[in-house]
Design an enzyme around this catalytic site. Structure first.
Site, PDB file in Angstrom:
ATOM      1  N   HIS A 278       0.822  -1.222   0.000  1.00  0.00           N
ATOM      2  CA  HIS A 278       0.000   0.000   0.000  1.00  0.00           C
ATOM      3  C   HIS A 278       0.851   1.265   0.000  1.00  0.00           C
ATOM      4  O   HIS A 278       1.990   1.283   0.482  1.00  0.00           O
ATOM      5  CB  HIS A 278      -0.922   0.015   1.240  1.00  0.00           C
ATOM      6  CG  HIS A 278      -0.128   0.069   2.531  1.00  0.00           C
ATOM      7  ND1 HIS A 278       0.296   1.243   3.105  1.00  0.00           N
ATOM      8  CD2 HIS A 278       0.358  -0.920   3.311  1.00  0.00           C
ATOM      9  CE1 HIS A 278       0.978   0.985   4.202  1.00  0.00           C
ATOM     10  NE2 HIS A 278       1.031  -0.334   4.339  1.00  0.00           N
TER      11      HIS A 278
ATOM     12  N   HIS B 271      11.986  -1.178 -12.951  1.00  0.00           N
ATOM     13  CA  HIS B 271      11.757  -2.618 -13.095  1.00  0.00           C
ATOM     14  C   HIS B 271      11.766  -3.240 -11.704  1.00  0.00           C
ATOM     15  O   HIS B 271      12.817  -3.244 -11.037  1.00  0.00           O
ATOM     16  CB  HIS B 271      12.827  -3.241 -13.983  1.00  0.00           C
ATOM     17  CG  HIS B 271      12.567  -4.710 -14.238  1.00  0.00           C
ATOM     18  ND1 HIS B 271      13.380  -5.463 -15.048  1.00  0.00           N
ATOM     19  CD2 HIS B 271      11.605  -5.549 -13.797  1.00  0.00           C
ATOM     20  CE1 HIS B 271      12.923  -6.699 -15.088  1.00  0.00           C
ATOM     21  NE2 HIS B 271      11.837  -6.783 -14.345  1.00  0.00           N
TER      22      HIS B 271
HETATM   23  O1  JB3 Z   1      14.220 -11.725 -15.698  1.00  0.00           O
HETATM   24  C1  JB3 Z   1      13.194 -11.822 -16.372  1.00  0.00           C
HETATM   25  C2  JB3 Z   1      11.954 -12.451 -15.809  1.00  0.00           C
HETATM   26  N1  JB3 Z   1      13.135 -11.401 -17.612  1.00  0.00           N
HETATM   27  C3  JB3 Z   1      14.247 -10.752 -18.272  1.00  0.00           C
HETATM   28  C4  JB3 Z   1      13.782  -9.448 -18.896  1.00  0.00           C
HETATM   29  C5  JB3 Z   1      13.193  -8.524 -17.877  1.00  0.00           C
HETATM   30  O2  JB3 Z   1      14.880  -8.824 -19.554  1.00  0.00           O
HETATM   31  C6  JB3 Z   1      14.827 -11.644 -19.332  1.00  0.00           C
HETATM   32  O3  JB3 Z   1      15.274 -12.860 -18.735  1.00  0.00           O
HETATM   33  C7  JB3 Z   1      15.970 -10.948 -20.038  1.00  0.00           C
HETATM   34  O4  JB3 Z   1      17.032 -10.739 -19.155  1.00  0.00           O
HETATM   35  C8  JB3 Z   1      15.477  -9.616 -20.558  1.00  0.00           C
HETATM   36  O5  JB3 Z   1      14.523  -9.922 -21.527  1.00  0.00           O
HETATM   37  P1  JB3 Z   1      14.739  -9.406 -23.025  1.00  0.00           P
HETATM   38  O6  JB3 Z   1      14.940  -7.966 -23.032  1.00  0.00           O
HETATM   39  O7  JB3 Z   1      13.652  -9.987 -23.845  1.00  0.00           O
HETATM   40  O8  JB3 Z   1      16.142 -10.070 -23.380  1.00  0.00           O
HETATM   41  P2  JB3 Z   1      16.596 -10.747 -24.727  1.00  0.00           P
HETATM   42  O9  JB3 Z   1      16.075 -12.157 -24.740  1.00  0.00           O
HETATM   43  O10 JB3 Z   1      18.031 -10.506 -24.860  1.00  0.00           O
HETATM   44  O11 JB3 Z   1      15.829 -10.007 -25.915  1.00  0.00           O
HETATM   45  C9  JB3 Z   1      15.960  -8.638 -26.154  1.00  0.00           C
HETATM   46  C10 JB3 Z   1      15.464  -8.437 -27.579  1.00  0.00           C
HETATM   47  O12 JB3 Z   1      15.222  -7.053 -27.760  1.00  0.00           O
HETATM   48  C11 JB3 Z   1      16.522  -8.868 -28.587  1.00  0.00           C
HETATM   49  O13 JB3 Z   1      15.951  -9.712 -29.569  1.00  0.00           O
HETATM   50  C12 JB3 Z   1      16.999  -7.546 -29.168  1.00  0.00           C
HETATM   51  O14 JB3 Z   1      17.336  -7.641 -30.537  1.00  0.00           O
HETATM   52  C13 JB3 Z   1      15.768  -6.668 -28.986  1.00  0.00           C
HETATM   53  N2  JB3 Z   1      16.102  -5.248 -28.944  1.00  0.00           N
HETATM   54  C14 JB3 Z   1      17.170  -4.680 -28.338  1.00  0.00           C
HETATM   55  N3  JB3 Z   1      17.155  -3.343 -28.585  1.00  0.00           N
HETATM   56  C15 JB3 Z   1      15.388  -4.322 -29.585  1.00  0.00           C
HETATM   57  C16 JB3 Z   1      16.052  -3.105 -29.369  1.00  0.00           C
HETATM   58  N4  JB3 Z   1      14.247  -4.429 -30.312  1.00  0.00           N
HETATM   59  C17 JB3 Z   1      13.752  -3.285 -30.849  1.00  0.00           C
HETATM   60  N5  JB3 Z   1      12.625  -3.339 -31.559  1.00  0.00           N
HETATM   61  N6  JB3 Z   1      14.350  -2.065 -30.679  1.00  0.00           N
HETATM   62  C18 JB3 Z   1      15.507  -1.932 -29.953  1.00  0.00           C
HETATM   63  O15 JB3 Z   1      16.020  -0.818 -29.825  1.00  0.00           O
END
Ligand code: JB3
Length: 208
Positions: free
Chosen positions: A140, A149
């Site tokens: 609360h 985050h």
């Molecule tokens: O800990 C938890 C439960 N979740 C984590 C989350 C909060 O953060 C997770 O385990 C990861 O540590 C992270 O998730 P995320 O960001 O999905 O991580 P990753 O699997 O590396 O995917 C990031 C995606 O975002 C990649 O495919 C990148 O290419 C993409 N990305 C990065 N910068 C982007 C950009 N996509 C777009 N459209 N634009 C960007 O600038």
């Protein structure tokens, strides 16, 4: 049903795809992600291209966007993407998993993402583009700023003040009335018993 485009096609995106499908409130039009090949499927959602196609999508009437890039420690990328799509005219709806428990007296701002099993108690505010991740607890009278985050399983006791861009690690605990400064990091499992200044990092039990 209105359509929505996801920015990012990684692990956080997969969780959001699950959330949006569970809610049934939007049809996911696709993913934009420069690192993924066009046409690839992520949890059944097709990669459409990279961020350069966002303006074209908007002009075709796709006005809802979801920041599906997560964050580990640094929320600046999420903040930049949120501001980019907002400046382009997109709406960034708050997304709340149906299993989350949200007090009717809490305030969930635009772009906030409340994952499965999370709890947001009465008179708390969740700022724009903030993640309250799986099973996290915001008790609360908390004020959680923009682009924060709160990681899975973290717990904010009553009356906490979390500054913009802060990162509260998985399973961390923040005691009653504590202030966490902007862009600060509370490491996973930490127990915070004293205020944390801006741009600081604390670890351990008690957190230092
Ligand atoms: O800990 C938890 C439960 N979740 C984590 C989350 C909060 O953060 C997770 O385990 C990861 O540590 C992270 O998730 P995320 O960001 O999905 O991580 P990753 O699997 O590396 O995917 C990031 C995606 O975002 C990649 O495919 C990148 O290419 C993409 N990305 C990065 N910068 C982007 C950009 N996509 C777009 N459209 N634009 C960007 O600038």
């Amino acid at each position: 049903m209105e359509k929505i485009v996801l920015l990012g096609g990684g692990g956080h995106a997969k969780v959001l795809i699950d959330l949006i499908n569970a809610c049934g409130s939007y049809e996911i039009a696709g993913i934009v992600d420069a690192q993924l090949d066009v046409g690839v499927s992520v949890s059944g959602v097709t990669v459409l291209g990279d961020d350069r196609i966002l303006s074209e999508l908007y002009e075709k009437g796709l006005i809802n966007a979801c920041i599906a890039v997560g964050s580990v420690g640094d929320n600046s990328k999420r903040k930049a993407l949120y501001e980019k799509v907002k400046n382009a005219g997109f709406l960034v709806p708050a997304l709340i998993h149906p299993s989350a428990v949200i007090s009717g007296k809490s305030h969930i701002r635009e772009g906030a993402q409340i994952m499965a099993g999370a709890i947001v108690q009465t008179d708390s505010i969740i700022g724009e583009n903030t993640i309250v991740n799986t099973g996290a607890i915001v008790e609360h009278d908390c004020t959680v700023g923009k682009h924060v985050h709160i990681c899975p399983g973290a717990a904010l006791s009553g009356g906490c003040l979390i500054g913009e861009g802060a990162f509260i690690g998985a399973g961390a605990t923040v005691l009653q009335g504590i202030k966490i400064g902007s862009n600060s990091i509370v490491s996973a499992g930490a127990v915070v018993i004293n205020d944390v200044p801006d741009n600081a990092k604390v670890i351990g039990v008690p957190a230092k």
